[in-house]
Structures are given as structure tokens and as C-alpha cells.
Design an enzyme around this catalytic site. Structure first.
Site, PDB file in Angstrom:
ATOM      1  CB  VAL A  16       2.687  -2.894  -5.894  1.00  0.00           C
ATOM      2  CG1 VAL A  16       1.592  -3.988  -6.370  1.00  0.00           C
ATOM      3  CG2 VAL A  16       2.427  -1.814  -5.085  1.00  0.00           C
ATOM      4  CE  LYS A 107      -0.993   5.474  -8.167  1.00  0.00           C
ATOM      5  NZ  LYS A 107      -0.950   4.435  -7.328  1.00  0.00           N
ATOM      6  CD  GLU A 131     -10.577  -4.081  -8.983  1.00  0.00           C
ATOM      7  OE1 GLU A 131     -11.297  -4.748  -9.741  1.00  0.00           O
ATOM      8  OE2 GLU A 131     -10.852  -3.121  -8.392  1.00  0.00           O
ATOM      9  CD  GLU A 192       1.958   6.456  -5.844  1.00  0.00           C
ATOM     10  OE1 GLU A 192       2.380   6.004  -7.044  1.00  0.00           O
ATOM     11  OE2 GLU A 192       1.270   5.570  -5.037  1.00  0.00           O
ATOM     12  CE  LYS A 207      -4.733   5.955  -6.077  1.00  0.00           C
ATOM     13  NZ  LYS A 207      -4.556   6.082  -4.710  1.00  0.00           N
ATOM     14  N   GLY A 304      -0.492   0.056   0.066  1.00  0.00           N
ATOM     15  CA  GLY A 304       0.246  -0.843   0.799  1.00  0.00           C
ATOM     16  C   GLY A 304       0.630  -2.201  -0.177  1.00  0.00           C
TER      17      GLY A 304
HETATM   18  N1  HSE Z   1       0.046   6.531  -2.848  1.00  0.00           N
HETATM   19  C1  HSE Z   1      -1.163   5.695  -3.234  1.00  0.00           C
HETATM   20  C2  HSE Z   1      -2.224   6.194  -1.847  1.00  0.00           C
HETATM   21  C3  HSE Z   1      -0.858   4.479  -3.214  1.00  0.00           C
HETATM   22  O1  HSE Z   1      -1.488   6.894  -1.117  1.00  0.00           O
HETATM   23  O2  HSE Z   1      -3.033   5.939  -1.945  1.00  0.00           O
HETATM   24  C4  HSE Z   1      -1.976   3.707  -3.862  1.00  0.00           C
HETATM   25  O3  HSE Z   1      -2.342   4.068  -5.049  1.00  0.00           O
END
Ligand code: HSE
Length: 429
Positions: A16, A107, A131, A192, A207, A304
Site C-alpha cells: 500500500v 484495520k 478510509e 495480508e 472491517k 491492491g
Molecule cells: N487482505 C485484504 C483483502 C487486503 O484481501 O481484502 C485489503 O484489506
């Protein structure tokens, strides 16, 4: 503010971080034109300054010391992209105490310590923007905080983990095995660092926690969210589900009912006609239901480098506007209260069950009796292929409290004609 460049310090330059830097480099002029002030990345803390990176970066900017970022008096905005909870929490607190605005995609941290960090930010007259912590590049936090703020949010349902959606899509459409699909998702940078968080449903639960906290102004602990991942989902069940007219997805659901909150993440069969059934690969989609607006749907890339970097950059721009205009920090989401959470055994759902039974007369009747005795009503019951002695039976119930369904399954497991209980999945309407 005197006409100077706003300075950014970054913590972490992984997937990221690389995407964020790439966007700031590529669209820097456009961003400056929109903001009316320039942005400059002044320093980036990384674990290894010698590591080869997919993005061009001036070696002079790199440091291994977090303090070189969070304690630098020239830095206005600290962008935390290092992940993890302990060190990231400390770094953000130090940054806030040193008068910085904070942007984070973390998160795990916002789900577990968000209320604490937002309160510290408010106390400091600063703000934390997050965000990118939910849904990668899809706007979800701003809509909840701003656009839908006048609504009482009734329900959130969505696919909010790109890695598991990618894996389930590959299993479903290409008959791929779980491990092969996971390796591909990792290679594409969706997963991750520890993919267990994705496949065991924790990433989606973090999330969901962040969204539900905002939607219901509730203090939610991770233990409040009933969480199941996709590690037990078999290709066989995906195929049977399709024959029955369903797709299998990892769903995140949050609902405010009269008697409390429903909070859960689990794989579920969803009718092929439902819009979530056609959300494929790393894409995410979320439905929010407000009492005034009705249902709104958000769809896009949930993981991504560039999609998530897009959300990080938008947050940097919001912080930069506040700094440039010298306006109030605008923090609004600090008033959270503890609410009743409905325990899993009282939550109502339909269930899909696959089991193996002895192939002999009266087995269907015995099954029907066990479900009837537990007051579980069956919607479908199908006998699949059987070998000489064993029949595979797939059934789907009507809506039932989970506790009652589990009681029926327990009775079945103890019956001599039942050889094994192979899969249990929820069925979404
Ligand atoms: N590992 C997370 C996913 C990345 O696959 O959605 C984004 O939070």
C-alpha cells in the site's frame, strides 16, 4: 497558513505504501492543483533501507527510525502503513501528541483501538483518517460519516475481503483447489502478510467492526462478531450450491434489530440472482440500508496497491485541506456507546447441511423426524451420488434459530445411520 508545501512522513513502504507513493508521484500536479498547495514526502520509515522496491524512491528519504518521522517538527501528516497493532498504535499516539494529522490503512488497529485513538486525536485538535482501512479503494468510511449521516443505518451486508473472494471465485469458476488459489491471491498482493487473517475471516471482521461502529455509533469488541472463515469450504459444496442456484461467498453482516446488534462474518450460500453473487475475484461490494435513503450499493477493488493507495491519498488530501485552510479538525465520530449484541445461538438463518448416511430404507424419514423434533423446517432435501453403502445427502432448512439447528445436528450425529456430518453453511436470502 503561509504558502508552504505540506510535508508528509510515511511509516511503511510495502504494497500500500508503494501504491500511495506511486500515485503521489504520478498525479502530484493534479493533486496540487486541486488542493492549492503542494505535498512533499519528507521521510519514510522502513524496516530495511536496502530492500528492492517496485516504486522509485529517493534513498535519502528512507530511515529505519519511526521517531525520525513522528518527531520531525516539519512533518504535518503521518501516514501509517506499517500494519500490526502494538508499534503502530504507539507511533500514531506519538504522532498525534506531536501535533500531526494521521492517515492510516490499519484495520486491525482501528477495529481494536479506533475509539481510543479518535479520542486522543480529538483531544489534540487533530484527526485520524482511515478510509483505506475498509474496502481498499471503495468509498465507505466517508459515506458512513458524511453522506449518510442523517440516516439510521439498519443493515450492512457485503463482501469485504478480496483474498477470500478471489479464492472462492477461482474454486467456483476454475475448479481450483484452495491452496493454489491462495498462492495466486498472495502473488497479486491482495493477501495480508499473514493470510490466516484473510482466510479465517478476521480481516473481514475488523472491517465490519469499523463500519458497524460508525453505522450504529456503537462500541464493538472483536468478540462481539461471530467469525468463521473459508478454510472449511470444500469444492464439493461450491458445486452443489451452484446446482441448487447459489454461489458461496464470505459475507460480512451487521444489523441493528430491536433486541440488539447482529454482527457476523461467515461463508454463505447466496442466490445467483443476488447482486453479491456476481461480485468476483478481488472485488468487494457492500450494501448499506438506511431508513431514509433505502439501499445503496458500493462496488470496486477492495485490495491492491493502487486501489488502496487511492483511498490513502484522498485522506492525505483531506488532512492537507484542513491544514491549509486552518479550519477545525472536523472530527465527529467519538460518541460510541455499548449496545446489546444478539448471541449466535439466537440469530436466525437458513442452513445448508451435507452429510453421509447409510443407504438403507427409512433414512430420509429418520432425518425428517430429527429435524421435526427440533422444530426445524426443511426447504430442500436431496440425495446425491451414493456408493454401495453410503448416501450423500444435502439439505437446506427454512429460517431457524441457530441454537435449534445445532441441536438437530447433534441429534443426527448420534444416530447410527449417520456416518458423518461434512459441511454446514448458512444460506443468505
Ligand atoms: N487482505 C485484504 C483483502 C487486503 O484481501 O481484502 C485489503 O484489506
Amino acid at each position: 497558513m503561509k504558502n508552504r508545501t505540506i510535508k508528509i512522513g510515511m511509516l511503511g513502504l510495502g504494497t500500500v505504501g508503494g501504491g500511495t507513493l506511486q500515485i503521489l508521484q504520478k498525479n502530484g500536479r493534479e493533486i496540487e492543483r486541486k488542493l492549492g498547495v503542494g505535498l512533499e514526502v519528507k521521510r519514510i520509515a522502513v524496516r530495511d533501507t536496502g530492500k528492492k522496491r517496485p516504486v522509485a524512491v529517493d534513498q535519502e528519504l528512507l530511515t529505519t527510525k519511526i521517531d525520525h518521522v513522528v518527531c520531525d517538527p516539519e512533518i504535518d501528516i503521518v501516514v501509517e502503513l506499517m500494519g500490526g497493532v502494538g508499534a503502530a498504535r504507539q507511533a500514531i499516539i506519538r504522532a498525534l501528541e506531536n501535533g500531526k494529522f494521521v492517515v492510516t490503512a490499519n484495520k486491525d488497529l482501528m477495529a481494536q483501538n479506533g475509539a481510543e485513538l479518535l479520542a486522543i486525536a480529538k483531544n489534540q485538535g487533530k484527526n485520524i483518517f482511515y478510509e483505506a482501512s475498509v474496502g481498499g479503494g471503495i468509498p465507505l468510511i466517508r459515506p458512513l460519516k458524511h453522506c449518510l449521516a442523517a440516516n439510521r443505518i439498519k443493515k450492512i451486508i457485503g463482501i469485504i475481503n478480496g483474498t477470500t473472494n478471489y479464492i472462492l471465485t477461482k474454486m467456483s469458476l476454475e475448479g481450483m483447489e484452495f491452496a493454489e488459489a491462495l498462492a495466486e491471491a498472495q502473488a497479486r498482493g491482495f493477501a495480508e502478510a499473514d493470510p490466516a487473517s484473510d482466510v479465517e475471516g478476521r480481516d473481514a471482521a475488523y472491517k465490519l467492526n469499523i463500519m458497524a461502529t460508525l453505522a450504529f455509533s456503537a462500541l464493538i469488541s472483536m468478540d462481539d462478531i461471530c467469525t468463521e472463515g473459508i478454510t472449511e469450504v470444500k469444492l464439493r459444496d461450491i458445486r452443489y450450491a451452484r446446482e441448487l442456484g447459489y454461489s458461496v461467498k464470505l459475507l460480512a453482516v451487521a444489523e441493528e434489530k430491536e433486541d440488539g446488534l447482529v454482527l457476523r462474518v461467515h461463508p454463505a450460500l447466496i442466490p445467483l440472482s443476488h447482486p453479491l453473487a456476481s461480485v468476483e475475484n478481488e472485488f468487494n461490494a457492500v450494501f448499506l440500508q438506511g431508513d431514509a435513503v433505502g439501499e445503496v450499493m458500493f462496488f470496486g477493488r477492495g485490495a491492491g496497491a493502487l486501489p488502496t493507495g487511492s483511498a490513502v491519498c484522498a485522506d492525505i488530501m483531506d488532512a492537507a485541506r484542513i491544514i491549509k485552510e486552518e479550519i477545525e479538525n472536523g472530527i465527529m465520530e467519538t460518541d460510541f456507546t455499548k449496545k446489546e449484541v444478539i448471541p449466535p445461538h439466537r440469530q436466525v438463518s437458513r442452513f445448508y447441511l451435507r452429510l453421509k448416511a447409510k443407504d438403507e430404507p427409512g433414512v430420509f424419514a429418520k432425518l425428517a423426524t430429527a429435524f421435526g423434533d427440533a422444530r426445524v423446517s426443511l426447504d430442500m432435501i436431496i440425495q446425491k451420488r451414493s456408493d454401495a453403502e453410503t448416501a450423500e445427502i444435502v439439505l437446506v432448512t427454512h429460517n431457524v434459530e441457530e441454537g435449534r439447528f445445532r441441536q438437530a445436528v447433534e441429534t443426527l450425529s448420534a444416530m447410527p445411520v449417520i456416518s458423518s456430518i461434512n459441511s454446514i453453511l448458512r444460506v443468505a436470502d
